[in-house]
Design a protein around this motif. Structure first.
Motif, PDB file in Angstrom:
ATOM      1  N   ARG A   4       0.618  -1.379   0.102  1.00  0.00           N
ATOM      2  CA  ARG A   4      -0.016  -0.287  -0.137  1.00  0.00           C
ATOM      3  C   ARG A   4       0.835   1.114  -0.319  1.00  0.00           C
ATOM      4  NH1 ARG A   4      -4.472  -0.586  -1.886  1.00  0.00           N
ATOM      5  NH2 ARG A   4      -5.662   1.019  -0.658  1.00  0.00           N
ATOM      6  N   ALA A   5       0.837   1.995  -1.009  1.00  0.00           N
ATOM      7  CA  ALA A   5       1.835   3.133  -1.239  1.00  0.00           C
ATOM      8  C   ALA A   5       0.881   4.229  -1.021  1.00  0.00           C
ATOM      9  CB  ALA A   5       2.352   3.112  -2.572  1.00  0.00           C
ATOM     10  N   LEU A   6       1.542   5.371  -0.380  1.00  0.00           N
ATOM     11  CA  LEU A   6       0.515   6.636  -0.166  1.00  0.00           C
ATOM     12  C   LEU A   6       1.518   7.624  -0.983  1.00  0.00           C
ATOM     13  CD1 LEU A   6      -1.308   8.672   1.176  1.00  0.00           C
ATOM     14  CD2 LEU A   6       0.109   8.588   3.194  1.00  0.00           C
ATOM     15  N   CYS A   7       1.100   8.507  -1.698  1.00  0.00           N
ATOM     16  CA  CYS A   7       1.604   9.741  -2.439  1.00  0.00           C
ATOM     17  C   CYS A   7       0.992  10.893  -1.939  1.00  0.00           C
ATOM     18  CB  CYS A   7       1.600   9.440  -4.064  1.00  0.00           C
ATOM     19  SG  CYS A   7       2.200  10.991  -4.629  1.00  0.00           S
ATOM     20  N   VAL A   8       1.819  11.852  -1.609  1.00  0.00           N
ATOM     21  CA  VAL A   8       1.400  13.188  -1.099  1.00  0.00           C
ATOM     22  C   VAL A   8       2.280  14.068  -2.152  1.00  0.00           C
ATOM     23  CG1 VAL A   8       1.502  14.987   0.619  1.00  0.00           C
ATOM     24  CG2 VAL A   8       1.675  12.554   1.266  1.00  0.00           C
ATOM     25  N   TRP A   9       1.295  14.896  -2.797  1.00  0.00           N
ATOM     26  CA  TRP A   9       1.786  15.604  -3.923  1.00  0.00           C
ATOM     27  C   TRP A   9       1.276  16.997  -3.720  1.00  0.00           C
ATOM     28  CZ3 TRP A   9      -1.760  17.772  -8.449  1.00  0.00           C
ATOM     29  CH2 TRP A   9      -1.098  18.690  -9.235  1.00  0.00           C
ATOM     30  N   ILE A  10       2.293  17.880  -3.668  1.00  0.00           N
ATOM     31  CA  ILE A  10       2.249  19.309  -3.323  1.00  0.00           C
ATOM     32  C   ILE A  10       2.263  20.156  -4.626  1.00  0.00           C
ATOM     33  CG2 ILE A  10       3.110  20.963  -1.617  1.00  0.00           C
ATOM     34  CD1 ILE A  10       4.423  19.027  -0.094  1.00  0.00           C
ATOM     35  N   PRO A  11       1.254  20.475  -5.043  1.00  0.00           N
ATOM     36  CA  PRO A  11       1.222  21.263  -6.392  1.00  0.00           C
ATOM     37  C   PRO A  11       2.111  22.618  -6.187  1.00  0.00           C
ATOM     38  CG  PRO A  11      -1.027  20.345  -5.738  1.00  0.00           C
ATOM     39  CD  PRO A  11      -0.328  20.301  -4.660  1.00  0.00           C
ATOM     40  N   ASN A  12       2.687  22.984  -7.409  1.00  0.00           N
ATOM     41  CA  ASN A  12       3.602  24.294  -7.219  1.00  0.00           C
ATOM     42  C   ASN A  12       4.303  24.520  -5.881  1.00  0.00           C
ATOM     43  OD1 ASN A  12       4.279  26.465  -8.650  1.00  0.00           O
ATOM     44  ND2 ASN A  12       2.358  27.659  -8.186  1.00  0.00           N
ATOM     45  N   ASP A 165      -1.934  21.753   8.613  1.00  0.00           N
ATOM     46  CA  ASP A 165      -1.232  22.335   9.715  1.00  0.00           C
ATOM     47  C   ASP A 165      -0.012  23.213   9.299  1.00  0.00           C
ATOM     48  OD1 ASP A 165      -3.342  21.508  11.351  1.00  0.00           O
ATOM     49  OD2 ASP A 165      -2.177  19.980  12.228  1.00  0.00           O
ATOM     50  N   ARG A 166       0.639  22.647   8.349  1.00  0.00           N
ATOM     51  CA  ARG A 166       1.733  23.555   7.727  1.00  0.00           C
ATOM     52  C   ARG A 166       1.491  24.549   6.778  1.00  0.00           C
ATOM     53  NH1 ARG A 166       6.803  20.817   9.256  1.00  0.00           N
ATOM     54  NH2 ARG A 166       6.216  18.928  10.266  1.00  0.00           N
ATOM     55  N   GLU A 167       0.101  24.629   6.596  1.00  0.00           N
ATOM     56  CA  GLU A 167      -0.313  25.486   5.621  1.00  0.00           C
ATOM     57  C   GLU A 167       0.212  25.208   4.212  1.00  0.00           C
ATOM     58  OE1 GLU A 167       0.808  29.334   6.596  1.00  0.00           O
ATOM     59  OE2 GLU A 167      -0.166  29.462   8.421  1.00  0.00           O
ATOM     60  N   LEU A 168       0.182  23.917   3.771  1.00  0.00           N
ATOM     61  CA  LEU A 168       0.389  23.294   2.545  1.00  0.00           C
ATOM     62  C   LEU A 168      -0.791  22.845   1.868  1.00  0.00           C
ATOM     63  CD1 LEU A 168       3.802  21.198   3.384  1.00  0.00           C
ATOM     64  CD2 LEU A 168       3.530  23.513   1.987  1.00  0.00           C
ATOM     65  N   ASP A 169      -1.173  23.310   0.564  1.00  0.00           N
ATOM     66  CA  ASP A 169      -2.233  22.504  -0.252  1.00  0.00           C
ATOM     67  C   ASP A 169      -1.669  21.292  -1.037  1.00  0.00           C
ATOM     68  OD1 ASP A 169      -4.290  22.291  -1.772  1.00  0.00           O
ATOM     69  OD2 ASP A 169      -3.747  23.581  -3.348  1.00  0.00           O
ATOM     70  N   ALA A 170      -2.229  20.148  -0.445  1.00  0.00           N
ATOM     71  CA  ALA A 170      -1.624  18.853  -0.964  1.00  0.00           C
ATOM     72  C   ALA A 170      -2.816  18.064  -1.361  1.00  0.00           C
ATOM     73  CB  ALA A 170      -0.946  18.076   0.315  1.00  0.00           C
ATOM     74  N   ARG A 171      -2.329  16.961  -2.154  1.00  0.00           N
ATOM     75  CA  ARG A 171      -3.220  15.918  -3.022  1.00  0.00           C
ATOM     76  C   ARG A 171      -2.676  14.633  -2.509  1.00  0.00           C
ATOM     77  NH1 ARG A 171      -4.763  20.562  -3.712  1.00  0.00           N
ATOM     78  NH2 ARG A 171      -5.308  21.433  -5.517  1.00  0.00           N
ATOM     79  N   LEU A 172      -3.582  14.046  -2.011  1.00  0.00           N
ATOM     80  CA  LEU A 172      -3.124  12.401  -1.652  1.00  0.00           C
ATOM     81  C   LEU A 172      -3.724  11.264  -2.033  1.00  0.00           C
ATOM     82  CD1 LEU A 172      -3.266  14.697   0.841  1.00  0.00           C
ATOM     83  CD2 LEU A 172      -2.049  12.804   2.235  1.00  0.00           C
TER      84      LEU A 172
END
Length: 536
Positions: A4-12, A165-172
């Motif tokens: 089971r792989a988890l990807c955290v993409w942080i656009p820009n 909480d780190r003020e990051l816009d992420a896609r998971l």
């Protein structure tokens, strides 16, 4: 066990990282520029507001400036502002925002993402970065981790909460393969940022995927699209035996990794081990003198651990734990690595001068958070203070001031390659700048002697009749009349055509009849004269 792989993409990611470093940048429009082909400046990344104006990565900076200016020229009620001392070009928009063009820093982005990966080790024992020159994704192997969080739904929500909480816009996305997790994360939107793909769902959900989500090179994607191949379904319908001869080997590799027929491991990024020294006792410490007495041998033991590897301390933390009170953590930063326990003790005590230390301290924790090899220096016959180099004395002075006054109070002047005199210098934090930029002489600015101090704003003056060489016979400033005896110049100073506040000046070095020396100029755009500085 199925992976089971988890990807955290942080656009820009470069823009988001810049916003985290300086939150006030969110109020303005930010464009990061890099050097592209033929040494041309191109856009490396830009904020959403700039994209709305048509600015995109790889666009020449000159074209981006035109697009931004045209977007607001019709509704702009403000005059164009002067460039800031940071030597970056600015535009004021109708929303009263500034457009900042700043230098793209891919290595700083990578290091920040690496630190974020270390902070995410509480979600998975294996956290790494995507294999890319400019990564913007975290990859985690969360096989067997979900029960610890109450299921995969709670796990992915916990990671998303950490990003917010780190003020990051992420896609998971969580999926059975790394490639699938990466692809589905890049499909998410801000309204629906997470998804979980089961092993049973994977085959049917893979087929509609765009080939742009296969992590292929742009050249391979272009070749496929020219043939009309745009989805994974179309690729899978082709005879597999024909693919190696028609396309690069990466195509089959990425297809197999996507489906899980070829295993793909995540290279974990491990946090470097910190050398630490802990003192603990049943007898508590209640005064500064006893604390310093106990701290000195602990610092000696800490630096002794670094001797075999010839390492010195660059970043030291000292944590004081007291009974029934909150721990006090002190961090000491150094310009050069050191193995001097006495120097470290001096910096710590300087930091403590203006702090209220806790009472009943029963534990002292010292950590060398950053270490590096000691700088090589020529051995001396008599190694004492009289033979200390000027640069070493200056470094120690900066470190002491930094510890006593704080990082914002100790700055240095940095010279900039700027023709406009008032923008030729800037003030930057000394600790960060001295490590990367040692002291250097100022650049040669023209053929005339320059004054040491400039007026913050040039003062308008009234001039009399001009000579045939273009300088005045006399001028009046602050109700005083000065008669000119000698003059040198003119020195023409102009800024580039791309600057939105075009500067064109003729400077003169003036000596009056009473021996005073001034630096004056005529603004060729308005034909107005100004006093800019007085020579000492």
């Amino acid at each position: 066990m199925t992976m089971r792989a988890l990807c955290v993409w942080i656009p820009n990611w470069p823009i988001q990282r810049a916003w985290i470093d300086q939150p006030e940048r969110k109020k303005n429009i930010l464009v990061l520029q890099a050097v592209g082909p033929k040494d041309q400046k191109v856009v490396a990344a830009c904020c959403p507001q700039a994209r709305a104006c048509g600015v995109l990565p790889r666009l020449p900076v000159a074209d981006a400036e035109v697009l931004l200016e045209e977007s607001f020229s019709e509704t702009n009620p403000f005059p164009k502002p002067k460039p800031t001392p940071s030597n970056e070009q600015n535009l004021r928009t109708a929303q009263n925002r500034l457009v900042h063009f700043e230098t793209y820093q891919p290595e700083a982005d990578r290091q920040a993402l690496l630190k974020l990966a270390w902070e995410c080790e509480r979600f998975s024992p294996c956290v790494g970065l995507e294999a890319s020159d400019e990564p913007d994704c975290l990859l985690m192997d969360v096989s067997g981790c979900a029960p610890l969080f109450g299921g995969e739904e709670h796990l992915i929500e916990a990671v998303l909460s950490e990003m917010r909480d780190r003020e990051l816009d992420a896609r998971l996305a969580i999926a059975p393969t790394v490639g699938a997790a990466w692809a589905f994360a890049h499909q998410r939107t801000a309204e629906s940022p997470t998804t979980i793909i089961s092993e049973a769902q994977l085959p049917s959900l893979l087929r509609p995927l765009s080939i742009r989500l296969l992590r292929l090179s742009s050249r391979t994607v272009h070749s496929l699209e020219e043939l009309g191949l745009r989805t994974v379904r179309q690729l899978l319908q082709l005879p597999r035996r024909t693919l190696p001869s028609r396309f690069p080997a990466e195509l089959l590799t990425r297809l197999d990794q996507l489906q899980g027929s070829m295993p793909e491991e995540i290279a974990a990024e491990r946090r470097p081990e910190c050398d630490e020294q802990i003192w603990e006792s049943e007898e508590t410490i209640n005064d500064r003198a006893t604390l310093e007495f106990v701290l000195k041998p602990q610092l000696d033991r800490l630096v002794q651990k670094l001797l075999p590897a010839e390492l010195g301390v660059r970043l030291l933390s000292c944590e004081l734990t007291a009974i029934g009170q909150q721990s006090l953590s002190t961090q000491i930063e150094l310009l050069r690595p050191t193995q001097s326990a006495s120097h470290l003790l001096e910096l710590i005590t300087l930091r403590w001068e203006h702090q209220q230390l806790p009472e009943q301290i029963f534990r002292i924790t010292l950590r060398a958070k950053q270490t590096s090899p000691l700088s090589k220096r020529q051995a001396k016959l008599f190694d004492d203070a009289t033979h200390q180099t000027d640069s070493s004395a200056l470094e120690h002075l900066i470190e002491r001031l930094h510890s006593r006054l704080g990082p914002e109070a100790v700055v240095r002047v940095q010279f900039a390659a700027e023709e406009q005199p008032e923008l030729a210098v800037r003030f930057i934090p000394a600790m960060a700048s001295f490590r990367s930029q040692p002291l250097s002489p100022p650049p040669v600015l023209g053929f005339l002697k320059r004054p040491l101090w400039l007026k913050q704003t040039p003062v308008e003056i009234t001039v009399g009749k001009l000579t045939s060489d273009g300088f005045p016979h006399d001028f009046r400033c602050d109700r005083q009349r000065h008669q000119v005896a000698h003059a040198w110049g003119p020195e023409r100073i102009t800024t580039g055509w791309w600057r939105h506040d075009y500067i064109k000046r003729d400077y003169f070095h003036i000596e009056t009849r009473v021996g005073l020396h001034f630096w004056i100029f005529r603004d060729l755009n308005t034909q107005t004269w100004y006093l800019h500085a007085a020579f000492d």
